[in-house]
Design a protein around this motif. Structure first.
Motif, PDB file in Angstrom:
ATOM      1  N   ALA A 194       0.829  -1.206   0.000  1.00  0.00           N
ATOM      2  CA  ALA A 194       0.000   0.000   0.000  1.00  0.00           C
ATOM      3  C   ALA A 194       0.866   1.260   0.000  1.00  0.00           C
ATOM      4  N   GLU A 195       1.967   1.242   0.755  1.00  0.00           N
ATOM      5  CA  GLU A 195       2.873   2.386   0.773  1.00  0.00           C
ATOM      6  C   GLU A 195       3.538   2.581  -0.594  1.00  0.00           C
ATOM      7  N   ARG A 234       0.874   4.077  -2.925  1.00  0.00           N
ATOM      8  CA  ARG A 234       0.628   5.494  -2.632  1.00  0.00           C
ATOM      9  C   ARG A 234       1.793   6.365  -3.108  1.00  0.00           C
ATOM     10  N   THR A 260       1.375   6.801  -6.903  1.00  0.00           N
ATOM     11  CA  THR A 260       0.046   7.086  -7.441  1.00  0.00           C
ATOM     12  C   THR A 260       0.012   8.360  -8.275  1.00  0.00           C
ATOM     13  N   LEU A 295      -6.951   2.474  -2.301  1.00  0.00           N
ATOM     14  CA  LEU A 295      -5.809   2.598  -3.192  1.00  0.00           C
ATOM     15  C   LEU A 295      -6.268   2.880  -4.620  1.00  0.00           C
ATOM     16  N   ASN A 296      -5.583   3.801  -5.285  1.00  0.00           N
ATOM     17  CA  ASN A 296      -5.945   4.184  -6.649  1.00  0.00           C
ATOM     18  C   ASN A 296      -5.221   3.290  -7.644  1.00  0.00           C
TER      19      ASN A 296
END
Length: 310
Positions: free
Chosen positions: A105-106, A109, A112, A138-139
């Motif tokens: 996830a980091e 991000r 992104t 999350l995109n």
């Protein structure tokens, strides 16, 4: 074999089987970066469009994507392959997936920007890709999985590290001498388990795995970690509908049978399945041109393209 237009010359010029170091791949740069307080190493290529983030399999590293990175650069796409935290190096006594999910996830991000990211992964990285794609925070514009875990295993894996195998407590005590990993048998075993039928093991890839196994004492810690990770994937994926998702699987995989791809599609009906006939557990190594072509085609179908690619 599927081939993306305009990438064959680059594949011929940057053949992993003739190169033993990342710097042999001219467009690829190596760097270190901190994601959420976790330092790691990454390989990247410049380009346009949303960043394509590539996640490797268990015990593997970013180099597994070298040829794909080179092909993506030739097609005009920005991409990065990161080294995921090693399983034995993660905190003990707690599940692996929450820690790995937080790291991914980091990474997502961080890349992104304004266009989101495209997330792709192999094996463990495939499972992490699908889990992240199901996270609405999350995109992620599109997802591509190569040989997704959690939907069945071959008998060999089922009775060794899978649901019918020994428990982690037993596996963690297994010890093997170092010389066991310094002989021709290791290459042959690796070739049988990982590479497509008739394909030769990539020295760069085999040497990495050999060093990982030699550096872990007792060796059973790696086996126990793999067993625990499979149990976590087998517990199921989060609920939801992922962004446009392509499920790719090598027909010759001796670890996860290709029928698992169709089991995954039953769980996520919006996904598309593609089977690669000349690949086994690591399509990005067995047939990087086809693996990349499928990725690029998926981006086009999802309405994503780099400025240079068209």
């Amino acid at each position: 074999m599927l081939v993306a237009a305009g990438v064959e010359p680059t594949l011929a010029q940057h053949n992993w089987r003739q190169a033993m170091a990342p710097q042999s791949f001219a467009p690829v740069t190596e760097s270190t970066r901190d994601y959420g307080g976790v330092p790691t190493r990454q390989l990247s290529v410049d380009g346009a469009g949303p960043t394509i983030v590539l996640l490797h399999g268990v015990y593997d590293r970013a180099e597994t994507w070298l040829e794909v990175l080179t092909l993506l650069a030739a097609a005009g796409h920005r991409a990065v392959a990161v080294d995921l935290p090693p399983l034995p190096g993660l905190p003990t006594g707690q599940p692996f997936l929450p820690v790995l999910d937080a790291f991914v996830a980091e990474v997502v991000r961080a890349h992104t920007g304004t266009e989101g990211v495209v997330l792709a992964g192999n094996s463990m990285g495939a499972g992490l890709t699908l889990r992240a794609a199901l996270n609405p925070a999350l995109n992620i514009r599109a997802a591509i999985t190569y040989n997704l875990p959690g939907f069945g295993y071959t008998p060999l894996i089922a009775v060794s590290l899978g649901p019918f195998g020994p428990r982690e407590q037993f596996l963690s005590r297994i010890r093997l001498p170092g010389w066991a990993f310094r002989n021709r048998g290791v290459d042959l075993g690796f070739q049988y388990l990982v590479n497509a039928r008739g394909g030769a093991p990539v020295p760069h890839h085999v040497d990495h795995f050999r060093q990982v196994f030699l550096a872990t004492r007792p060796i059973g810690l790696l086996l126990a970690a793999g067993r625990a990770l499979l149990r976590e994937f087998d517990a199921g994926y989060p609920q939801g509908t992922p962004p446009p998702t392509l499920i790719v699987h090598g027909s010759g995989d001796r670890l996860i049978p290709y029928r698992a791809a169709f089991q995954a599609r039953r769980a996520f009906p919006s996904a598309t399945v593609r089977i690669l006939p000349n690949s086994a557990h690591c399509p990005q190594i067995d047939d990087p041109a086809a693996a990349t072509a499928l990725l690029l085609d998926h981006l086009i179908r999802a309405g994503i393209s780099s400025e240079r690619a068209g």
